[in-house]
Motif scaffolding. Structure first.
Motif, mmCIF file in Angstrom:
data_model
loop_
_atom_site.group_PDB
_atom_site.id
_atom_site.type_symbol
_atom_site.label_atom_id
_atom_site.label_comp_id
_atom_site.label_asym_id
_atom_site.label_seq_id
_atom_site.Cartn_x
_atom_site.Cartn_y
_atom_site.Cartn_z
ATOM 1 N N HIS A 229 16.107 -16.380 23.589
ATOM 2 C CA HIS A 229 15.570 -15.021 23.672
ATOM 3 C C HIS A 229 16.690 -13.976 23.618
ATOM 4 O O HIS A 229 16.474 -12.839 23.199
ATOM 5 N N THR A 230 17.910 -14.372 24.009
ATOM 6 C CA THR A 230 19.021 -13.422 24.006
ATOM 7 C C THR A 230 19.557 -13.145 22.607
ATOM 8 O O THR A 230 20.418 -12.277 22.442
ATOM 9 N N PHE A 231 19.061 -13.853 21.615
ATOM 10 C CA PHE A 231 19.461 -13.598 20.230
ATOM 11 C C PHE A 231 18.914 -12.256 19.751
ATOM 12 O O PHE A 231 19.512 -11.568 18.942
ATOM 13 N N GLY A 232 17.738 -11.890 20.238
ATOM 14 C CA GLY A 232 17.154 -10.615 19.861
ATOM 15 C C GLY A 232 15.790 -10.765 19.220
ATOM 16 O O GLY A 232 15.264 -11.866 19.061
ATOM 17 N N PHE A 233 15.209 -9.621 18.848
ATOM 18 C CA PHE A 233 13.880 -9.603 18.239
ATOM 19 C C PHE A 233 13.933 -10.139 16.804
ATOM 20 O O PHE A 233 14.839 -9.811 16.037
ATOM 21 N N HIS A 234 12.924 -10.935 16.455
ATOM 22 C CA HIS A 234 12.844 -11.512 15.110
ATOM 23 C C HIS A 234 12.939 -10.427 14.042
ATOM 24 O O HIS A 234 13.718 -10.537 13.089
ATOM 25 N N GLU A 235 12.165 -9.366 14.174
ATOM 26 C CA GLU A 235 12.096 -8.346 13.131
ATOM 27 C C GLU A 235 13.399 -7.553 12.989
ATOM 28 O O GLU A 235 13.656 -6.957 11.941
ATOM 29 N N LYS A 236 14.242 -7.566 14.023
ATOM 30 C CA LYS A 236 15.521 -6.869 13.945
ATOM 31 C C LYS A 236 16.647 -7.778 13.456
ATOM 32 O O LYS A 236 17.572 -7.333 12.770
ATOM 33 N N ILE A 237 16.588 -9.048 13.824
ATOM 34 C CA ILE A 237 17.662 -9.981 13.456
ATOM 35 C C ILE A 237 17.578 -10.399 11.996
ATOM 36 O O ILE A 237 18.589 -10.414 11.279
ATOM 37 N N GLU A 238 16.388 -10.749 11.516
ATOM 38 C CA GLU A 238 16.294 -11.317 10.172
ATOM 39 C C GLU A 238 16.861 -10.402 9.078
ATOM 40 O O GLU A 238 17.569 -10.893 8.187
ATOM 41 N N PRO A 239 16.628 -9.085 9.091
ATOM 42 C CA PRO A 239 17.211 -8.241 8.038
ATOM 43 C C PRO A 239 18.741 -8.210 8.058
ATOM 44 O O PRO A 239 19.367 -7.827 7.058
ATOM 45 N N GLN A 240 19.356 -8.619 9.171
ATOM 46 C CA GLN A 240 20.805 -8.610 9.286
ATOM 47 C C GLN A 240 21.445 -9.887 8.758
ATOM 48 O O GLN A 240 22.668 -9.962 8.622
ATOM 49 N N LEU A 241 20.635 -10.890 8.455
ATOM 50 C CA LEU A 241 21.163 -12.184 8.026
ATOM 51 C C LEU A 241 21.547 -12.158 6.551
ATOM 52 O O LEU A 241 21.010 -11.380 5.769
ATOM 53 N N PRO A 242 22.487 -13.024 6.155
ATOM 54 C CA PRO A 242 22.881 -13.101 4.742
ATOM 55 C C PRO A 242 21.712 -13.511 3.856
ATOM 56 O O PRO A 242 20.685 -14.024 4.331
ATOM 57 N N LYS A 243 21.872 -13.312 2.573
ATOM 58 C CA LYS A 243 20.860 -13.691 1.599
ATOM 59 C C LYS A 243 20.546 -15.184 1.719
ATOM 60 O O LYS A 243 21.440 -16.007 1.866
ATOM 61 N N ASN A 244 19.268 -15.504 1.654
ATOM 62 C CA ASN A 244 18.773 -16.882 1.697
ATOM 63 C C ASN A 244 18.977 -17.573 3.049
ATOM 64 O O ASN A 244 18.940 -18.798 3.144
ATOM 65 N N VAL A 245 19.203 -16.769 4.105
ATOM 66 C CA VAL A 245 19.215 -17.288 5.477
ATOM 67 C C VAL A 245 18.100 -16.588 6.236
ATOM 68 O O VAL A 245 18.025 -15.353 6.244
ATOM 69 N N TYR A 246 17.233 -17.376 6.870
ATOM 70 C CA TYR A 246 16.033 -16.830 7.493
ATOM 71 C C TYR A 246 15.879 -17.353 8.922
ATOM 72 O O TYR A 246 16.333 -18.456 9.239
ATOM 73 N N LEU A 247 15.229 -16.572 9.766
ATOM 74 C CA LEU A 247 14.839 -17.055 11.078
ATOM 75 C C LEU A 247 13.537 -17.833 10.934
ATOM 76 O O LEU A 247 12.536 -17.293 10.454
ATOM 77 N N ALA A 248 13.553 -19.081 11.350
ATOM 78 C CA ALA A 248 12.291 -19.821 11.413
ATOM 79 C C ALA A 248 11.485 -19.290 12.593
ATOM 80 O O ALA A 248 12.019 -18.647 13.501
ATOM 81 N N TYR A 249 10.197 -19.562 12.584
ATOM 82 C CA TYR A 249 9.335 -19.167 13.692
ATOM 83 C C TYR A 249 8.226 -20.202 13.816
ATOM 84 O O TYR A 249 7.925 -20.948 12.877
ATOM 85 N N ASP A 250 7.626 -20.263 14.976
ATOM 86 C CA ASP A 250 6.562 -21.241 15.227
ATOM 87 C C ASP A 250 5.417 -21.060 14.232
ATOM 88 O O ASP A 250 4.995 -19.936 13.963
ATOM 89 N N LYS A 251 4.950 -22.182 13.714
ATOM 90 C CA LYS A 251 3.843 -22.271 12.749
ATOM 91 C C LYS A 251 4.250 -21.926 11.313
ATOM 92 O O LYS A 251 3.393 -21.921 10.428
ATOM 93 N N LEU A 252 5.548 -21.627 11.104
ATOM 94 C CA LEU A 252 6.014 -21.420 9.734
ATOM 95 C C LEU A 252 5.811 -22.704 8.924
ATOM 96 O O LEU A 252 6.121 -23.801 9.395
ATOM 97 N N ILE A 253 5.300 -22.578 7.705
ATOM 98 C CA ILE A 253 5.079 -23.715 6.807
ATOM 99 C C ILE A 253 5.887 -23.523 5.529
ATOM 100 O O ILE A 253 5.859 -22.446 4.918
ATOM 101 N N LEU A 254 6.615 -24.563 5.141
ATOM 102 C CA LEU A 254 7.358 -24.571 3.884
ATOM 103 C C LEU A 254 6.769 -25.646 2.982
ATOM 104 O O LEU A 254 6.552 -26.785 3.438
#
Length: 256
Positions: A229-254
């Motif tokens: 939880h100390t990593f931060g909010f999903h919606e704020k962290i993911e835009p800061q990640l490099p291209k093609n790196v994503y935050l997974a989340y529960d129930k995500l399907i690939l």
């Protein structure tokens, strides 16, 4: 091949009991994380990596009722605590479920879940067969699928990751040996743990370490899991990640 993230949180999950941290109070479903685990569906066979304390709810939530094999990364509670609940899967399938892990891990399971392995069962009717994996140089087959065990370090503890075709799953890594890095070069999809940004932790890599590993492996896409939880909010962290790196989340399907 279909990948379902059953859980993407650390050992405490998110929200943490009693925590007033803003992420724990978030209304965004992507900030609510059960203990890390993943399902792999391949040619109508279903494989589970890790069976944590949230296993029962995760299976109900994802509408799954069968398992053809369970792969265990290591013996910490957040990775094996739901093993008792496979008895319902046994009843549905009317057959034993094979479990694969290091010899040390298998011996730990036999002690902690002695009643499952007892020859004189009185209550728990789970039926599992165990397979020891102590040679990470060799692949093995499960239901005609070729599985590569991956040598990983969780501080002082040797643990496993797993690769199936061009997909690999690594969680709770604090260090990845160069031999394992070489086995993953150019993989299509990598799932890798990240705890937080700072401070350093001896048991799990933080963001800078995770991104360095990703640069070494050069996967087409990477999904981050085992998130605090100390990593931060999903919606704020993911835009800061490099291209093609994503935050997974529960129930995500690939779908690969």
């Amino acid at each position: 091949m279909k990948i379902t993230f059953l859980g993407t949180g650390t050992s405490q999950g998110i929200p943490v009991i009693g925590s007033k941290h803003p992420v724990c109070l978030s209304k965004n479903s992507k900030d609510k994380r059960l203990r890390s685990s993943i399902l792999i569906e391949k040619e109508k066979k279903i494989f589970l990596i890790d069976c944590g304390p949230d296993f029962r709810y995760q299976m109900l939530r994802s509408n799954h009722e069968k398992l053809n094999a369970i792969f265990i990364t290591h013996e910490h509670q957040d990775h094996i605590g739901g093993l008792d609940d496979i008895r319902s899967i046994n009843l549905n399938m009317n057959q034993s479920i094979p479990i694969y892990g290091l010899r040390r891990v298998i011996e730990n399971l036999k002690k902690r879940f002695f009643y499952i392995f007892s020859k004189n069962k009185k209550s728990n009717i789970s039926v599992i067969t165990v397979h020891e994996l102590d040679d990470c140089k060799k692949f093995f087959f499960v239901e005609n699928s070729k599985i590569f065990p991956l040598s990983i370090w969780h501080d002082y503890l040797p643990i496993l990751g797993f690769r199936i075709e061009n997909f690999a799953y690594i969680t709770d890594a604090s260090r990845i040996p160069i031999q394992t890095i070489q086995k993953l070069k150019g993989i299509n999809i990598l799932v890798l743990n990240v705890l937080r940004k700072v401070p350093k932790n001896p048991f799990s890599i933080i963001l800078d370490d995770t991104l360095n590993i990703i640069r070494e492996i050069c996967p087409q896409k990477t999904y981050l899991t085992h998130i605090s939880h100390t990593f931060g909010f999903h919606e704020k962290i993911e835009p800061q990640l490099p291209k093609n790196v994503y935050l997974a989340y529960d129930k995500l399907i690939l779908n690969l």
